[in-house]
Design an enzyme around this catalytic site. Structure first.
Site, PDB file in Angstrom:
ATOM      1  N   THR B 153       0.871  -1.186   0.000  1.00 17.13           N
ATOM      2  CA  THR B 153       0.000   0.000   0.000  1.00 17.13           C
ATOM      3  C   THR B 153       0.905   1.232   0.000  1.00 17.13           C
ATOM      4  OG1 THR B 153      -0.285  -0.231   2.391  1.00 17.13           O
ATOM      5  CG2 THR B 153      -2.046  -1.071   0.991  1.00 17.13           C
ATOM      6  N   LYS B 179       4.308  -6.715   4.125  1.00 17.52           N
ATOM      7  CA  LYS B 179       3.909  -5.400   3.632  1.00 17.52           C
ATOM      8  C   LYS B 179       3.510  -4.591   4.852  1.00 17.52           C
ATOM      9  CE  LYS B 179      -0.182  -3.797   4.151  1.00 17.52           C
ATOM     10  NZ  LYS B 179      -0.591  -2.411   4.071  1.00 17.52           N
ATOM     11  N   THR B 190       0.040  -2.947  10.939  1.00 16.59           N
ATOM     12  CA  THR B 190      -0.777  -3.020   9.716  1.00 16.59           C
ATOM     13  C   THR B 190       0.054  -3.653   8.676  1.00 16.59           C
ATOM     14  OG1 THR B 190      -1.834  -0.992  10.131  1.00 16.59           O
ATOM     15  CG2 THR B 190      -2.043  -1.811   7.942  1.00 16.59           C
ATOM     16  N   GLU B 277       6.415   5.182   7.365  1.00 15.57           N
ATOM     17  CA  GLU B 277       5.997   6.312   6.537  1.00 15.57           C
ATOM     18  C   GLU B 277       6.797   7.572   6.880  1.00 15.57           C
ATOM     19  OE1 GLU B 277       1.872   6.154   7.382  1.00 15.57           O
ATOM     20  OE2 GLU B 277       1.417   4.851   5.694  1.00 15.57           O
ATOM     21  N   ASN B 401      -0.039  10.728   5.488  1.00 16.26           N
ATOM     22  CA  ASN B 401      -1.281  10.310   6.114  1.00 16.26           C
ATOM     23  C   ASN B 401      -2.409  11.311   5.950  1.00 16.26           C
ATOM     24  OD1 ASN B 401      -1.077   7.620   7.363  1.00 16.26           O
ATOM     25  ND2 ASN B 401       0.839   8.541   8.041  1.00 16.26           N
ATOM     26  N   THR B 406      -6.448  10.764  -1.102  1.00 18.92           N
ATOM     27  CA  THR B 406      -6.714  11.681  -2.217  1.00 18.92           C
ATOM     28  C   THR B 406      -5.766  11.487  -3.378  1.00 18.92           C
ATOM     29  OG1 THR B 406      -5.409  13.340  -1.052  1.00 18.92           O
ATOM     30  CG2 THR B 406      -7.787  13.425  -0.802  1.00 18.92           C
TER      31      THR B 406
END
Lengths: 406, 406
Positions: B153, B179, B190, B277, B401, B406
């Protein structure tokens, strides 16, 4: 929101703010003395962080020794935390110097420090500034205002409010200020709550009422989940309002005062969340219908702390899945997911654990746009309730905290 | 770090990755089928989030029904979480379709989903893609590589590793992929951990060994504290390596396999933290000399999760006071602050709860500069130990995040 902006003088309270300096490279007041007339008694709630600062240890010891309080001595710019035995001695030196200068007992002085952790307290600068602070003591509104600026660290504006109530026909006044912006979390926020009142009240009653008010105000605000080493909320009663002594926290008179104090604390706590570092939104997370108030607090807090919820709030993105994901990981015993309902402002997002059938992305987006957001989570399990105040997580938060010491 | 980059073929495993599409507006594979020859058995550890996704419920039910597994069916781009009863039906439809197409029992299929929470699973797209995925099935290294990309992702790169050990003279191979990048936290991140081996092992033994390996690997990695609704670590044993059946988790053969699996899981977990991230630094928080391993985990986790520690790491700022402040608020029973020592890489920062007398800001700064940081906290209280892997918190985390959907 029943308190009002700004301070009102409290009979028996004088304030003196000067530049010590403790703050490096800043031309601002950073040392505050609050003086209380003889007969004043105090109450305090302090951080639960086990790595608490030297002044917290000293404050607790003095409060345990006597409820009578004559001075609060505060500095911004240096937390005097993580400083070991030397930090305790440094704190003790400043307190001893003030006791000598002002002619009061050491244990009638409560010290408070806030700022960078781990650096030695500049004892000489502080001791050198004390006579100037004593000379500056004055009870005027202007001095309250100046004081509220002297305790700021990363705050963007001072936080000063007042409220009044009537007890036995006499007007009782409370003026309170707070400081805090980051490292904000229950038990306690990196904050000071500094409140004075002319109420005539025993120390035991005062402590009981303060603890109750802190529970739903300062202990229900979170910016980043970091419990500070230095937090304290202190309340002084100068005994000058002219009514009979209040000694029973359950009496109607005590409840009258408790109600005013609660409103003042709620409003100051809200100002902390609104001034959260880098915040662009003020957010209330309300959890209701939980098994207990404690469960409601845990659930609301988990949502309020989630970086994924907070970044979605910053982006005005109705990414509500992150809200239910946070609810689901809250450390409470059992959640009936199929009974959970969620609203963002007036828009119902989740019905019975799934997306509300009438929900549209447009409605969710509209609900997320305002600078004030209520996230309401109904658990369908009982009558437990809690409201946690927080803010969004922005790039600016990262910048402020990356650059804090430089 | 004993595992190696990339995959090795596992006899009895074939993979087929195709574009369903589930991911919106992205021209990439987002559906993965992993097929296992008859006789394969599986084990799995899944999220503790109570708001867990439909596929997690289904996977658990199927695992409870039979240890035999023929297919893993994975999609990226949609989590099928927070979708209520409709989400369960959607998951069931895709599983039923695959069962029919492939001629296997429904409960031999384990579904996995990852992506946005709260949106309906695009069942038709997935069912439509299944025949193509079946046609694509192949056991080659290239197909492992392609598969490791299909499950991504916000990951910036695929995470695929292998390791081998020798049991009873036979080479046993493990290939695993993971992942995950955000919403990473113990129990579980996650993440998917998807591991296949040709080991000959009973399902009970496999489950026991997997649970042990997950404990110190995937359950000791945190990016942002958000426990996902969808996490799962699954392990399949195709029983093709040619040695005698291993049935006792305490046997030397089992321990041999457990050791290889642990190394593989550790390395995959480390890849998750390194790919956190917006991360610019990989950080190990090591807590030792704690009262218990559990306390050590709690303390290390509190430090690893602190936004103030993580922003200081991003800025390479040796603001070590934030580290001890986080230690002090860790929810463990009692901390002897005066016995705490802290190192950043090789530089001792804190000695006996205060700043180390020889510590200099320059040395602290030098220790914080590298892209890899070890924060070692010795509690002086016992022999409890834990190592948590994490990363720094940057403006880029907030951007990713805020803009995720979007």
């Amino acid at each position: 929101m029943k308190s009002s902006v700004g301070g009102l003088p409290i009979q028996g309270v004088r304030l003196g703010a000067v530049k010590a300096p403790v703050y490096r490279n800043k031309d601002r007041d950073d040392l505050l003395l609050m003086a209380f007339d003889e007969g004043s008694v105090g109450a305090a709630v302090t951080t639960t962080n086990q790595f608490c600062a030297a002044p917290v240890h000293v404050l607790r010891a003095h409060l345990a020794s006597t409820p009578h309080v004559r001075f609060w001595l505060l500095n911004a710019g240096n937390a005097n935390a993580g400083t070991g035995e030397a930090g305790m001695e440094a704190c003790d030196q400043t307190v001893a110097e003030l006791a000598t200068n002002a002619g009061v007992a050491k244990d009638s002085i409560w010290p408070f420090s806030t700022g960078v952790i781990g650096e030695p307290l500049p004892v000489e600068s502080i001791c050198h500034a004390l006579p100037r602070a004593i000379d500056a003591l004055n009870g005027s509104v202007d001095h309250w205002e100046r004081a509220s600026r002297a305790v700021m660290t990363t705050d963007t504006h001072p936080k000063l409010r007042h409220i009044q109530c009537v007890i036995q026909g006499k007007t009782v006044t409370l003026t309170g200020m707070a400081k805090g912006s980051g490292m904000i979390h229950p038990n306690m926020a990196t904050m000071f709550g500094l409140i004075a009142s002319d109420v005539v009240m025993s120390a035991g009653c005062l402590q009981s009422i303060l603890a109750g008010s802190v529970r739903h105000s300062f202990n229900c605000v979170t910016v980043d989940g970091d419990t500070s080493t230095n937090d304290a909320c202190a309340l002084v009663a100068t005994q000058t309002a002219g009514h009979r002594l209040i000694d029973d926290p359950k009496s109607p008179d005590a409840q009258q005062f408790a109600s005013a104090l609660s409103d003042l604390c709620d409003d100051l706590a809200e100002m902390l969340a609104r001034d959260g570092e880098g915040a662009t939104k003020f957010v209330r997370v309300i959890c209701e219908e939980a098994v207990s108030d404690s469960d409601a607090h845990t659930i609301a807090n988990t949502v309020a702390l989630s970086p994924l919820v907070k970044t979605a709030l910053a982006a005005s993105d109705p990414n509500w899945g992150r809200i239910v994901a946070a609810v689901g990981r809250a450390p409470v015993s059992e959640i009936a997911i199929e009974r959970v309902n969620v609203w963002i402002n007036d828009v119902q997002i989740v019905q019975n654990g799934g997306r509300h059938p009438q929900y549209t992305e447009e409605a969710g987006q509209a609900a997320m746009n305002p600078p004030e957001i209520d996230i309401r989570i109904a658990m369908g399990a009982g009558s437990g309730y809690c409201r946690v105040m927080t803010c969004d997580l922005t790039k600016e938060y990262v910048r402020i905290n990356a650059e804090y010491r430089t």
